[in-house]
Design an enzyme around this catalytic site. Structure first.
Site, PDB file in Angstrom:
ATOM      1  CB  SER A 293     -51.904 -13.462 -43.019  1.00 27.61           C
ATOM      2  OG  SER A 293     -52.715 -13.023 -41.761  1.00 27.61           O
TER       3      SER A 293
ATOM      4  CG  HIS B  26     -53.631 -16.399 -41.134  1.00 31.34           C
ATOM      5  ND1 HIS B  26     -52.200 -15.717 -40.622  1.00 31.34           N
ATOM      6  CD2 HIS B  26     -53.104 -17.794 -41.129  1.00 31.34           C
ATOM      7  CE1 HIS B  26     -51.352 -16.450 -40.336  1.00 31.34           C
ATOM      8  NE2 HIS B  26     -51.782 -17.732 -40.549  1.00 31.34           N
TER       9      HIS B  26
ATOM     10  CG  ASP C 233     -48.688 -18.912 -39.646  1.00 35.14           C
ATOM     11  OD1 ASP C 233     -47.654 -20.113 -38.965  1.00 35.14           O
ATOM     12  OD2 ASP C 233     -49.745 -19.337 -39.804  1.00 35.14           O
TER      13      ASP C 233
END
Length: 199
Positions: free
Chosen positions: A20, A47, A140
Site C-alpha cells: 500500500s 492499493h 490489509d
C-alpha cells in the site's frame, strides 16, 4: 527464522504480493530488472484510488523482461508474467487457476483487497503459493498471509524498519510468524532463489 527448503521453494507455482503506502518504490526495488528466463507468475495488489486508470503495468513493463499486465476476469494464470489487480475491483484466483474480478464491498477500506487475493489463492494453490507483504498504512494482507501459512505456503514480510509505512508489515507479523522477515534487497534475493529452484 529458518528459510524454506529448496524442495518447498521448488514447489511454488505462484507468488502473491501485497503493498500500500510506499508500495510503488518498494515494488520497483523488489522486482525491476529481474533475471532473464524468469519462470514464476506473480500477482500484485497495490492499493490505488478508484476511478483512476492504473499506470502500473506500463511503468513496470519498461523495467522488466517479462510480460506485465492487469489481471483480466476469467484469464488463466500464465507463467513468467507479472499481474496487477485493476483499481476498483477485488481480484481472486479460482480453483481452476483463473482470475476473477468482483465489485463486492471494500475490505479494510480497500478494493482491491490483499486479503481477498491471498485467501483465494491459498485455497487454489495450497502449498504451491508464496506470499509477500510489503510497506503499507493499514492491516490489509495480514489475514491473507496467515491463510497462506495455514495452507502450507511460503510467507515473507518486509522488515518494518525498512518499510516506508510499517503498519502493514507489523500487522502481518502479529498475525503469524513468516518464513522470512527481511529488508527489500534480501526479499529480492529470496525471490530470485525461489525462481531458480524451477530451473
Amino acid at each position: 527464522m529458518n528459510l524454506p527448503t529448496r524442495a518447498r521453494m521448488g514447489a511454488v507455482e505462484l507468488i502473491a504480493i501485497g503493498a500500500s503506502a510506499g508500495g510503488v518504490d518498494a515494488l520497483l526495488t523488489l522486482l525491476a530488472d529481474l533475471p532473464e528466463r524468469w519462470r514464476l507468475p506473480m500477482v500484485v495488489v497495490l492499493h490505488l484510488p478508484e476511478g483512476h486508470e492504473s499506470r502500473l503495468p506500463s511503468v513496470f513493463a519498461e523495467r522488466m523482461r517479462m510480460p506485465v499486465t492487469e489481471a483480466q476476469d476469467k484469464a488463466l494464470v500464465a507463467p513468467a508474467t507479472l499481474y496487477f489487480a485493476p483499481p476498483g475491483y477485488h481480484l481472486s484466483v479460482e480453483s481452476d487457476r483463473c482470475f476473477s474480478l468482483s465489485c463486492e464491498p471494500p475490505v479494510l477500506f480497500s478494493r482491491p483487497s490483499i486479503d481477498v487475493l491471498m485467501t483465494s489463492a491459498a485455497d487454489a494453490y495450497g502449498p504451491a503459493l508464496a506470499g509477500l507483504i510489503l510497506t503499507g498504512a493499514n492491516e490489509d494482507g495480514a489475514q491473507g498471509l496467515a491463510q497462506i501459512h495455514h495452507a502450507g505456503g511460503i510467507t515473507a514480510v518486509q522488515q518494518p524498519q525498512d518499510a516506508q509505512s510499517p503498519v502493514m508489515p507489523i500487522a502481518a507479523l502479529q498475525a503469524h510468524r513468516p518464513d522470512l522477515m527481511a529488508p527489500l534487497p534480501d526479499l529480492r534475493d529470496f525471490l530470485i532463489r525461489m525462481d531458480a529452484c524451477h530451473a
